[in-house]
Write a protein that holds these residues in place. Structure first.
Motif, PDB file in Angstrom:
ATOM      1  N   SER A 151      -3.929  -2.692   5.842  1.00 34.55           N
ATOM      2  CA  SER A 151      -2.995  -2.080   6.590  1.00 34.55           C
ATOM      3  C   SER A 151      -3.823  -1.013   7.789  1.00 34.55           C
ATOM      4  CB  SER A 151      -2.102  -1.087   5.834  1.00 34.55           C
ATOM      5  OG  SER A 151      -1.385  -2.043   5.033  1.00 34.55           O
ATOM      6  N   PHE A 177     -10.134   4.360  -0.725  1.00 35.27           N
ATOM      7  CA  PHE A 177      -8.908   4.528  -0.244  1.00 35.27           C
ATOM      8  C   PHE A 177      -8.081   5.283  -1.404  1.00 35.27           C
ATOM      9  CE2 PHE A 177     -10.029   1.106   2.590  1.00 35.27           C
ATOM     10  CZ  PHE A 177      -9.420   1.561   3.664  1.00 35.27           C
ATOM     11  N   PHE A 215      -0.521   6.325   6.455  1.00 34.98           N
ATOM     12  CA  PHE A 215      -1.774   6.384   7.493  1.00 34.98           C
ATOM     13  C   PHE A 215      -1.202   7.153   8.825  1.00 34.98           C
ATOM     14  CE2 PHE A 215      -2.781   2.445   4.882  1.00 34.98           C
ATOM     15  CZ  PHE A 215      -3.882   2.908   4.546  1.00 34.98           C
ATOM     16  N   GLN A 236      -3.509  -2.629  -4.700  1.00 32.79           N
ATOM     17  CA  GLN A 236      -3.000  -1.786  -3.341  1.00 32.79           C
ATOM     18  C   GLN A 236      -4.532  -1.331  -2.732  1.00 32.79           C
ATOM     19  OE1 GLN A 236      -1.540   1.489  -5.998  1.00 32.79           O
ATOM     20  NE2 GLN A 236       0.692   0.902  -5.540  1.00 32.79           N
ATOM     21  N   GLN A 250      -7.071   9.450   1.310  1.00 31.62           N
ATOM     22  CA  GLN A 250      -7.372   9.124  -0.048  1.00 31.62           C
ATOM     23  C   GLN A 250      -6.901  10.351  -1.065  1.00 31.62           C
ATOM     24  OE1 GLN A 250     -11.811  10.721  -0.146  1.00 31.62           O
ATOM     25  NE2 GLN A 250     -11.539   8.540   0.209  1.00 31.62           N
ATOM     26  N   LEU A 271      -0.022   4.154   0.246  1.00 28.77           N
ATOM     27  CA  LEU A 271      -0.396   5.270   1.223  1.00 28.77           C
ATOM     28  C   LEU A 271       0.107   5.604   2.641  1.00 28.77           C
ATOM     29  CD1 LEU A 271      -4.305   4.918   0.580  1.00 28.77           C
ATOM     30  CD2 LEU A 271      -2.689   6.215  -0.642  1.00 28.77           C
ATOM     31  N   THR A 293      -0.058  -7.908   6.397  1.00 30.86           N
ATOM     32  CA  THR A 293      -1.115  -7.797   5.160  1.00 30.86           C
ATOM     33  C   THR A 293      -1.111  -8.772   4.405  1.00 30.86           C
ATOM     34  OG1 THR A 293       0.593  -6.488   4.031  1.00 30.86           O
ATOM     35  CG2 THR A 293      -1.089  -5.316   5.340  1.00 30.86           C
ATOM     36  N   CYS A 308       0.862  -1.163  -0.080  1.00 33.37           N
ATOM     37  CA  CYS A 308       0.070  -0.013  -0.021  1.00 33.37           C
ATOM     38  C   CYS A 308       1.007   1.258   0.085  1.00 33.37           C
ATOM     39  CB  CYS A 308      -0.888   0.108   1.465  1.00 33.37           C
ATOM     40  SG  CYS A 308      -1.725   1.545   1.307  1.00 33.37           S
ATOM     41  N   CYS A 359      -4.161  -1.418   1.375  1.00 32.96           N
ATOM     42  CA  CYS A 359      -4.242  -0.363   2.101  1.00 32.96           C
ATOM     43  C   CYS A 359      -5.591  -0.821   3.061  1.00 32.96           C
ATOM     44  CB  CYS A 359      -4.770   0.736   1.280  1.00 32.96           C
ATOM     45  SG  CYS A 359      -3.375   1.748   0.203  1.00 32.96           S
TER      46      CYS A 359
END
Length: 393
Positions: free
Chosen positions: A276, A301, A228, A269, A260, A226, A350, A224, A273
């Motif tokens: 995660s 996401f 967080f 992905q 997002q 991103l 994950t 992922c 995400c």
């Protein structure tokens, strides 16, 4: 399948690129690959497509350029001085064709991408003496974009060839080694780049691009992208969903809405995400499936557009398209309302994209034929989201 369009206008004034003239790359031989890279990394979209489209294409172009030059000079790496010149020239050429000026930052690219790094071998002759080239070509000349990531054929062949090159470092490996040390892995990784350049030199530029993008996409879909932030507020408001379901869902929605804005992501992905964030919440003692409670989908996401319609990019390699008469476009899925799976409490990490808890399409779901009405819808799809994201500090 629908195509999202982002419109822009080109300047009619031709751009003069001032190159160093000290880089020996044959840009003409790979001109269309360079142009495709500039489009994939177009200035306004690169920050949002960097992880999925732009950076894998940029790395692919680097290998193809060196592979092409090796046909003339027999070298699969540049020395640090020439690498600096070539990196600067490549950046200027891409920018002149509309690419983002900050690609080195977006893609963590640097002149060392053109060197051999810590790999002890950098010439075509040495590589071909050390590896089984015919086997490597057999395993990698055609790569299945769907099967390669989970049932690899080419990747093990590349790893084996890279290890053979790494063995040229005296004393690096010992028969008693049980695990690969970070230093050993670094050398093997650098040698993999040399192998990929050799492979690119043995294929046409289009074929090399197809193979390399599939290989790089396997890595893209495994994680992922991103970041967080601490979800403590979500955990606090979702601690008792029986009494505070509305407050829990509002807090979770606000949290995901902030995340997002970072990037467009692929459907695989999105799966990573969701897992995660779910595990982060479980570590804060949230055991109830709040995704189900709050109707969270995978596309939540990814960067959103007008009407809160998310765009999940397909998991297979794709490119941005320059439709000169109408603008930049890329394919995304507007129809995958796939519920985000809540990770089992037993999972410490994950889940692998090869052991998916749900069925994911490699391509966007099919839609009706593209007509004037859907085209008008596409025109407004991406603009509000990008404008919103660009205004964020």
């Amino acid at each position: 399948m629908r195509r999202v369009r982002f419109f822009f206008f080109f300047s009619s004034i031709p751009t003069v690129v001032l190159c160093s003239w000290l880089c020996a790359f044959n840009f003409s031989a790979a001109a269309h690959i360079v142009s495709e890279t500039a489009t994939d990394c177009w200035s306004k979209l690169a920050p949002y497509l960097g992880n999925v489209i732009c950076c894998p294409q940029l790395e692919t172009m680097f290998h193809i350029l060196i592979g092409e030059s090796s046909k003339v000079n027999g070298q699969l790496a540049l020395n640090t001085t020439i690498a600096d010149y070539c990196f600067s020239d490549v950046q200027r050429i891409l920018t002149s064709e509309g690419a983002n000026e900050s690609l080195p930052l977006i893609c963590s690219a640097q002149p060392s991408n053109f060197t051999e790094g810590s790999c002890p071998v950098n010439s075509v002759k040495e590589v071909e003496q050390a590896i089984n080239g015919s086997k490597l070509l057999t395993d990698c000349k055609t790569v299945d974009p769907v099967k390669e990531c989970c049932n690899p054929v080419c990747q093990p062949a590349i790893s084996e060839a890279a290890r053979r090159l790494a063995l040229k470092v005296p004393g690096l490996f010992s028969p008693d080694d049980v695990r690969v040390s970070p230093i050993q892995q670094s050398v093997v990784d650098d040698c993999e780049n040399v192998v990929l350049r050799w492979l690119a030199s043995q294929l046409t530029s289009d074929k090399a691009k197809s193979v390399l993008r599939v290989l790089f996409n396997c890595n893209v879909n495994r994680v992922c992208p991103l970041i967080f932030p601490d979800p403590s507020e979500v955990a606090r408001n979702c601690a008792n969903t029986v009494k505070n379901a509305t407050k829990c869902c509002m807090t979770l929605d606000n949290y995901i809405s902030g995340v997002q804005q970072q990037s467009l992501i692929t459907n695989l992905q999105g799966l990573n995400c969701a897992a995660s964030l779910g595990m982060m919440l479980q570590k804060k003692n949230i055991t109830e499936n709040v995704y189900n409670l709050c109707h969270v989908n995978l596309k939540d996401f990814s960067l959103q557009a007008f009407g809160s319609q998310g765009c999940l990019l397909r998991s297979l390699p794709s490119d941005v398209t320059d439709e000169t008469s109408s603008g930049i476009s890329f394919t995304c899925d507007l129809n995958d309302n796939i519920a985000a799976p809540w990770p089992p409490v037993s999972h410490a990490s994950t889940p692998s994209s090869c052991n998916k808890p749900i069925t994911m399409p490699a391509f966007p779901a099919a839609t009706s034929a593209w007509n004037g009405q859907s085209q008008a819808f596409m025109i407004i799809f991406l603009l509000p989201a990008l404008c919103l994201a660009m205004m964020m500090p």
